[in-house]
Motif scaffolding. Sequence first.
Motif, PDB file in Angstrom:
ATOM      1  N   GLU A 258      -4.747 -12.658   2.662  1.00 39.28           N
ATOM      2  CA  GLU A 258      -4.432 -13.300   1.389  1.00 39.28           C
ATOM      3  C   GLU A 258      -2.923 -13.462   1.223  1.00 39.28           C
ATOM      4  O   GLU A 258      -2.438 -14.503   0.752  1.00 39.28           O
ATOM      5  CB  GLU A 258      -5.024 -12.468   0.246  1.00 39.28           C
ATOM      6  CG  GLU A 258      -4.959 -13.135  -1.117  1.00 39.28           C
ATOM      7  CD  GLU A 258      -5.587 -12.288  -2.202  1.00 39.28           C
ATOM      8  OE1 GLU A 258      -5.545 -12.713  -3.372  1.00 39.28           O
ATOM      9  OE2 GLU A 258      -6.111 -11.193  -1.881  1.00 39.28           O
TER      10      GLU A 258
ATOM     11  N   ASP B 169       1.000  -0.689 -10.931  1.00 36.96           N
ATOM     12  CA  ASP B 169      -0.176  -0.463 -11.771  1.00 36.96           C
ATOM     13  C   ASP B 169      -1.256   0.149 -10.886  1.00 36.96           C
ATOM     14  O   ASP B 169      -1.783  -0.511  -9.982  1.00 36.96           O
ATOM     15  CB  ASP B 169      -0.665  -1.797 -12.351  1.00 36.96           C
ATOM     16  CG  ASP B 169      -1.922  -1.652 -13.207  1.00 36.96           C
ATOM     17  OD1 ASP B 169      -2.412  -0.517 -13.348  1.00 36.96           O
ATOM     18  OD2 ASP B 169      -2.398  -2.678 -13.724  1.00 36.96           O
TER      19      ASP B 169
ATOM     20  N   ALA C 211      -4.251   0.629 -11.313  1.00 36.76           N
ATOM     21  CA  ALA C 211      -5.557  -0.034 -11.415  1.00 36.76           C
ATOM     22  C   ALA C 211      -5.586  -1.374 -10.669  1.00 36.76           C
ATOM     23  O   ALA C 211      -6.656  -1.959 -10.500  1.00 36.76           O
ATOM     24  CB  ALA C 211      -5.915  -0.258 -12.889  1.00 36.76           C
ATOM     25  N   ARG C 212      -4.426  -1.832 -10.210  1.00 32.42           N
ATOM     26  CA  ARG C 212      -4.378  -3.140  -9.554  1.00 32.42           C
ATOM     27  C   ARG C 212      -5.029  -3.076  -8.176  1.00 32.42           C
ATOM     28  O   ARG C 212      -4.777  -2.147  -7.392  1.00 32.42           O
ATOM     29  CB  ARG C 212      -2.926  -3.593  -9.403  1.00 32.42           C
ATOM     30  CG  ARG C 212      -2.794  -4.973  -8.765  1.00 32.42           C
ATOM     31  CD  ARG C 212      -1.366  -5.261  -8.342  1.00 32.42           C
ATOM     32  NE  ARG C 212      -1.260  -6.571  -7.698  1.00 32.42           N
ATOM     33  CZ  ARG C 212      -0.242  -6.945  -6.940  1.00 32.42           C
ATOM     34  NH1 ARG C 212       0.773  -6.123  -6.737  1.00 32.42           N
ATOM     35  NH2 ARG C 212      -0.217  -8.147  -6.383  1.00 32.42           N
ATOM     36  N   VAL C 213      -5.859  -4.060  -7.872  1.00 33.49           N
ATOM     37  CA  VAL C 213      -6.418  -4.212  -6.527  1.00 33.49           C
ATOM     38  C   VAL C 213      -5.397  -4.972  -5.688  1.00 33.49           C
ATOM     39  O   VAL C 213      -5.045  -6.112  -5.999  1.00 33.49           O
ATOM     40  CB  VAL C 213      -7.762  -4.969  -6.563  1.00 33.49           C
ATOM     41  CG1 VAL C 213      -8.278  -5.176  -5.139  1.00 33.49           C
ATOM     42  CG2 VAL C 213      -8.782  -4.210  -7.402  1.00 33.49           C
ATOM     43  N   LEU C 214      -4.934  -4.342  -4.647  1.00 32.86           N
ATOM     44  CA  LEU C 214      -3.863  -4.938  -3.851  1.00 32.86           C
ATOM     45  C   LEU C 214      -4.398  -6.063  -2.972  1.00 32.86           C
ATOM     46  O   LEU C 214      -5.488  -5.958  -2.401  1.00 32.86           O
ATOM     47  CB  LEU C 214      -3.216  -3.866  -2.969  1.00 32.86           C
ATOM     48  CG  LEU C 214      -2.523  -2.723  -3.707  1.00 32.86           C
ATOM     49  CD1 LEU C 214      -2.013  -1.683  -2.710  1.00 32.86           C
ATOM     50  CD2 LEU C 214      -1.371  -3.255  -4.549  1.00 32.86           C
ATOM     51  N   PRO C 215      -3.646  -7.145  -2.828  1.00 36.33           N
ATOM     52  CA  PRO C 215      -4.065  -8.233  -1.928  1.00 36.33           C
ATOM     53  C   PRO C 215      -4.008  -7.772  -0.481  1.00 36.33           C
ATOM     54  O   PRO C 215      -3.178  -6.930  -0.105  1.00 36.33           O
ATOM     55  CB  PRO C 215      -3.043  -9.340  -2.206  1.00 36.33           C
ATOM     56  CG  PRO C 215      -1.845  -8.636  -2.745  1.00 36.33           C
ATOM     57  CD  PRO C 215      -2.359  -7.443  -3.498  1.00 36.33           C
ATOM     58  N   GLY C 216      -4.880  -8.331   0.343  1.00 35.81           N
ATOM     59  CA  GLY C 216      -4.910  -7.994   1.755  1.00 35.81           C
ATOM     60  C   GLY C 216      -3.951  -8.829   2.568  1.00 35.81           C
ATOM     61  O   GLY C 216      -3.316  -9.770   2.069  1.00 35.81           O
TER      62      GLY C 216
ATOM     63  N   ALA D 186       2.296   1.853  -3.461  1.00 34.19           N
ATOM     64  CA  ALA D 186       1.245   2.380  -4.336  1.00 34.19           C
ATOM     65  C   ALA D 186       0.953   3.844  -4.027  1.00 34.19           C
ATOM     66  O   ALA D 186       0.724   4.653  -4.944  1.00 34.19           O
ATOM     67  CB  ALA D 186      -0.020   1.542  -4.183  1.00 34.19           C
TER      68      ALA D 186
ATOM     69  N   GLN E  13       0.829  -1.202   0.000  1.00 36.26           N
ATOM     70  CA  GLN E  13       0.000   0.000   0.000  1.00 36.26           C
ATOM     71  C   GLN E  13       0.864   1.252   0.000  1.00 36.26           C
ATOM     72  O   GLN E  13       0.572   2.235  -0.688  1.00 36.26           O
ATOM     73  CB  GLN E  13      -0.927   0.001   1.211  1.00 36.26           C
ATOM     74  CG  GLN E  13      -1.936   1.141   1.214  1.00 36.26           C
ATOM     75  CD  GLN E  13      -2.873   1.081   0.016  1.00 36.26           C
ATOM     76  OE1 GLN E  13      -3.617   0.110  -0.152  1.00 36.26           O
ATOM     77  NE2 GLN E  13      -2.836   2.103  -0.846  1.00 36.26           N
TER      78      GLN E  13
END
Length: 399
Positions: A251, A241, A243-248, A202, A199
Amino acid sequence: MYLRHLQVGHFRSWESADLALTPGPTVLVGRNGQGKTNLVEAVGYLATLGSHRVSADAPLVRHGASQAVVRAALRRDDRELLVEVEINPGRANRVRVNRAPLPRPRELLGLVRTVLFAPEDLALVRGDPAERRRFLDDLLVSRTPRLAGVRSDYDRVLKQRNALLKTAKLARGNALATLDVWDGHLTELGGQLLAARLQLVADLAPYVAESYAGVAGPGADRAALGYSSSVPLAGDGAPVDPARVLPGAEELAAALRERVAERRKDEVDRGVTLVGPHRDDLVLHLGPAPAKGYASHGESWSFALAVKLACFALLRADGDDPILVLDDVFAELDTGRRAALAEVARSAEQTLITAAVAEDVPAVLLGTRVQIADGQARILPGEPADESAATGEAGVDGG
């Protein structure tokens, strides 16, 4: 946020120093070896409980002394706080806020926020991954102080697990069963640390791109950040990126457990933990290539400067100006980079600058000037901080 007063006792070369400070720029001027960097190093210690120059506390204590003391009056919003740190090599350090002791020194982290730019920061571009991991984690803790506990616990578990791995090859089943327990701790904490780092990268990446464009000027390659991990889900080093949804965290912990299981035999054979955030790297990209190994000397300086300017912008966006510390860097920068740095420095609530000669510092930053020489720090005549005459003779209680 700004420091109104700084005292040190038996810190580095200083027997004692007592220096009043004001908002805006303050320039500490003195020949090399006079102790000006030692004073801003003390400010940085309040923010990180570490030094940007050495990895251990022992060199911070003046020769012949058993402890060093750093004390500062901090103005934050409408509050004033007195922060005190006793540095005790080989023993537990002690921290007090408004004279009240804190149970753990790390509870101080996040109270004083600084962004420091120094010649050593070239290691962010040219140095080993450990330099960049430390940078990321220090910034993480500055933004989210609770992560200091996560990082400390992860390091403790990693040390214990490595000790067990060194004996596991010769041990029987009980040792491997114990290793399973440590695997659980490692992957849970590692998942939290990985999620926080991803995070942060990003969040920081757009500020780095913007800062590098401003420092390097038109036509320069684009700067970008990536994260390279021993856990494939966390990143392969490619530029971020948006637009990428970051893993939690959960996960990532599951992916880390799977990867640890895959590498178990290799780890037992080698006696070391091969998977986890302690093996990862922050990747700096310049155009199509990684900056490390490809960037020129000037580009490396620009990238290091851009990263620190990005940190300042990110912390400011969080809602609180950090103290900006510029340690002997203007002499290393060309006109364009000086101007870019000066523009940010003049906008900060407080900027502390060290320089061998005042002429190295852009004129817009020559506010209060402090002469550092012969164990004394003296406000130059006519400077605005008329109450702040400071000398190496002023007493600082070491207790």
